[in-house]
Motif scaffolding. Structure first.
Motif, PDB file in Angstrom:
ATOM      1  N   ASN A   1       0.853  -1.182   0.000  1.00  0.00           N
ATOM      2  CA  ASN A   1       0.000   0.000   0.000  1.00  0.00           C
ATOM      3  C   ASN A   1       0.897   1.242   0.000  1.00  0.00           C
ATOM      4  N   LYS A   2       1.029   1.872  -1.132  1.00  0.00           N
ATOM      5  CA  LYS A   2       1.936   3.012  -1.288  1.00  0.00           C
ATOM      6  C   LYS A   2       1.432   4.274  -0.589  1.00  0.00           C
ATOM      7  N   ASN A   3       0.204   4.233  -0.064  1.00  0.00           N
ATOM      8  CA  ASN A   3      -0.334   5.379   0.674  1.00  0.00           C
ATOM      9  C   ASN A   3       0.089   5.389   2.137  1.00  0.00           C
ATOM     10  N   LEU A   4       0.528   4.247   2.662  1.00  0.00           N
ATOM     11  CA  LEU A   4       0.992   4.211   4.048  1.00  0.00           C
ATOM     12  C   LEU A   4       2.266   5.025   4.167  1.00  0.00           C
ATOM     13  N   ARG A   5       2.317   5.859   5.202  1.00  0.00           N
ATOM     14  CA  ARG A   5       3.513   6.682   5.386  1.00  0.00           C
ATOM     15  C   ARG A   5       3.696   7.023   6.854  1.00  0.00           C
ATOM     16  N   GLY A   6       4.885   7.505   7.141  1.00  0.00           N
ATOM     17  CA  GLY A   6       5.184   7.991   8.477  1.00  0.00           C
ATOM     18  C   GLY A   6       5.870   6.973   9.360  1.00  0.00           C
ATOM     19  N   PRO A   7       6.317   7.445  10.503  1.00  0.00           N
ATOM     20  CA  PRO A   7       7.059   6.599  11.430  1.00  0.00           C
ATOM     21  C   PRO A   7       6.145   5.653  12.207  1.00  0.00           C
ATOM     22  N   VAL A   8       6.696   4.516  12.558  1.00  0.00           N
ATOM     23  CA  VAL A   8       6.018   3.550  13.419  1.00  0.00           C
ATOM     24  C   VAL A   8       7.011   3.184  14.513  1.00  0.00           C
ATOM     25  N   VAL A   9       6.641   3.449  15.757  1.00  0.00           N
ATOM     26  CA  VAL A   9       7.515   3.128  16.881  1.00  0.00           C
ATOM     27  C   VAL A   9       6.865   2.008  17.682  1.00  0.00           C
ATOM     28  N   ILE A  10       7.620   0.957  17.888  1.00  0.00           N
ATOM     29  CA  ILE A  10       7.126  -0.256  18.550  1.00  0.00           C
ATOM     30  C   ILE A  10       7.833  -0.393  19.887  1.00  0.00           C
ATOM     31  N   TYR A  11       7.049  -0.631  20.933  1.00  0.00           N
ATOM     32  CA  TYR A  11       7.631  -0.767  22.271  1.00  0.00           C
ATOM     33  C   TYR A  11       7.438  -2.180  22.797  1.00  0.00           C
ATOM     34  N   GLN A  12       8.287  -2.529  23.721  1.00  0.00           N
ATOM     35  CA  GLN A  12       8.167  -3.810  24.393  1.00  0.00           C
ATOM     36  C   GLN A  12       7.366  -3.612  25.671  1.00  0.00           C
ATOM     37  N   VAL A  13       6.839  -4.674  26.209  1.00  0.00           N
ATOM     38  CA  VAL A  13       5.952  -4.575  27.354  1.00  0.00           C
ATOM     39  C   VAL A  13       6.756  -4.256  28.618  1.00  0.00           C
ATOM     40  N   SER A  14       6.951  -2.976  28.823  1.00  0.00           N
ATOM     41  CA  SER A  14       7.515  -2.462  30.069  1.00  0.00           C
ATOM     42  C   SER A  14       7.222  -0.978  30.089  1.00  0.00           C
TER      43      SER A  14
ATOM     44  N   TYR B   1       7.782  15.914  13.238  1.00  0.00           N
ATOM     45  CA  TYR B   1       8.597  16.093  12.044  1.00  0.00           C
ATOM     46  C   TYR B   1       7.787  15.798  10.775  1.00  0.00           C
ATOM     47  N   TYR B   2       7.051  14.690  10.781  1.00  0.00           N
ATOM     48  CA  TYR B   2       6.276  14.280   9.614  1.00  0.00           C
ATOM     49  C   TYR B   2       4.968  15.057   9.468  1.00  0.00           C
ATOM     50  N   GLY B   3       4.550  15.741  10.533  1.00  0.00           N
ATOM     51  CA  GLY B   3       3.287  16.466  10.486  1.00  0.00           C
ATOM     52  C   GLY B   3       2.081  15.555  10.490  1.00  0.00           C
ATOM     53  N   ILE B   4       2.188  14.427  11.185  1.00  0.00           N
ATOM     54  CA  ILE B   4       1.079  13.466  11.272  1.00  0.00           C
ATOM     55  C   ILE B   4       0.898  13.041  12.723  1.00  0.00           C
ATOM     56  N   LYS B   5      -0.163  12.288  12.983  1.00  0.00           N
ATOM     57  CA  LYS B   5      -0.411  11.752  14.326  1.00  0.00           C
ATOM     58  C   LYS B   5      -0.583  10.248  14.212  1.00  0.00           C
ATOM     59  N   LYS B   6       0.413   9.532  14.674  1.00  0.00           N
ATOM     60  CA  LYS B   6       0.342   8.068  14.679  1.00  0.00           C
ATOM     61  C   LYS B   6       0.616   7.601  16.103  1.00  0.00           C
ATOM     62  N   PRO B   7      -0.088   6.562  16.539  1.00  0.00           N
ATOM     63  CA  PRO B   7       0.162   6.027  17.882  1.00  0.00           C
ATOM     64  C   PRO B   7       1.354   5.067  17.883  1.00  0.00           C
ATOM     65  N   ILE B   8       1.903   4.834  19.056  1.00  0.00           N
ATOM     66  CA  ILE B   8       2.915   3.788  19.180  1.00  0.00           C
ATOM     67  C   ILE B   8       2.208   2.442  19.142  1.00  0.00           C
ATOM     68  N   LEU B   9       2.963   1.402  18.861  1.00  0.00           N
ATOM     69  CA  LEU B   9       2.401   0.055  18.791  1.00  0.00           C
ATOM     70  C   LEU B   9       3.101  -0.859  19.783  1.00  0.00           C
ATOM     71  N   LYS B  10       2.321  -1.705  20.436  1.00  0.00           N
ATOM     72  CA  LYS B  10       2.904  -2.722  21.314  1.00  0.00           C
ATOM     73  C   LYS B  10       3.451  -3.835  20.438  1.00  0.00           C
ATOM     74  N   GLY B  11       4.704  -4.184  20.661  1.00  0.00           N
ATOM     75  CA  GLY B  11       5.351  -5.177  19.818  1.00  0.00           C
ATOM     76  C   GLY B  11       5.183  -6.598  20.308  1.00  0.00           C
ATOM     77  N   ASN B  12       5.483  -7.508  19.421  1.00  0.00           N
ATOM     78  CA  ASN B  12       5.573  -8.918  19.775  1.00  0.00           C
ATOM     79  C   ASN B  12       6.813  -9.109  20.638  1.00  0.00           C
ATOM     80  N   PRO B  13       6.912 -10.226  21.307  1.00  0.00           N
ATOM     81  CA  PRO B  13       8.121 -10.471  22.103  1.00  0.00           C
ATOM     82  C   PRO B  13       9.306 -10.859  21.205  1.00  0.00           C
TER      83      PRO B  13
END
Length: 116
Positions: A17-30, A47-59
């Motif tokens: 999907n070429k429309n997806l853009r911006g940073p994705v930050v993934i955190y570990q459970v702590s 910086y990107y001028g967008i609002k994206k949430p952080i994502l909980k990552g897999n272990p």
């Protein structure tokens, strides 16, 4: 002896999907990983001028073995034209670095590392 206080793994995302853009930050459970991820995401969102949430990552294997706060930072989608330009131009690479450095400085102001 190296005694890191945080671990940040930098990556570049890709999608069909070429429309997806911006940073994705993934955190570990702590709590500490959540906090550093949120601060980095906020700085990159600005910086990107967008609002994206952080994502909980897999272990993820490596991050399960780390004792310090750890995050995975997808700096943008190389498959998106706007992100590709940001990710490949030296001036915007410098700005991305500055945003991450600023986030790290803010994190350590809010959550000072213990001295050893």
């Amino acid at each position: 002896m190296i005694n890191p206080k945080i671990f940040i793994s930098l990556h570049v995302n890709w999608s069909k999907n070429k429309n997806l853009r911006g940073p994705v930050v993934i955190y570990q459970v702590s709590g500490e990983s959540y906090h550093i991820a949120q601060i980095i995401q906020d700085h990159l969102n600005n910086y990107y001028g967008i609002k994206k949430p952080i994502l909980k990552g897999n272990p993820y294997f490596l991050m399960k073995k780390l004792d310090m706060p750890s995050t995975i930072v997808e700096l943008g989608y190389i498959s998106n034209h706007k992100d590709f330009k940001i990710l490949t131009e030296e001036s915007s690479q410098d700005e991305l670095v500055a945003a991450i450095v600023s986030a790290i400085e803010e994190y350590f102001l809010l959550y000072p590392a213990e001295s050893e």
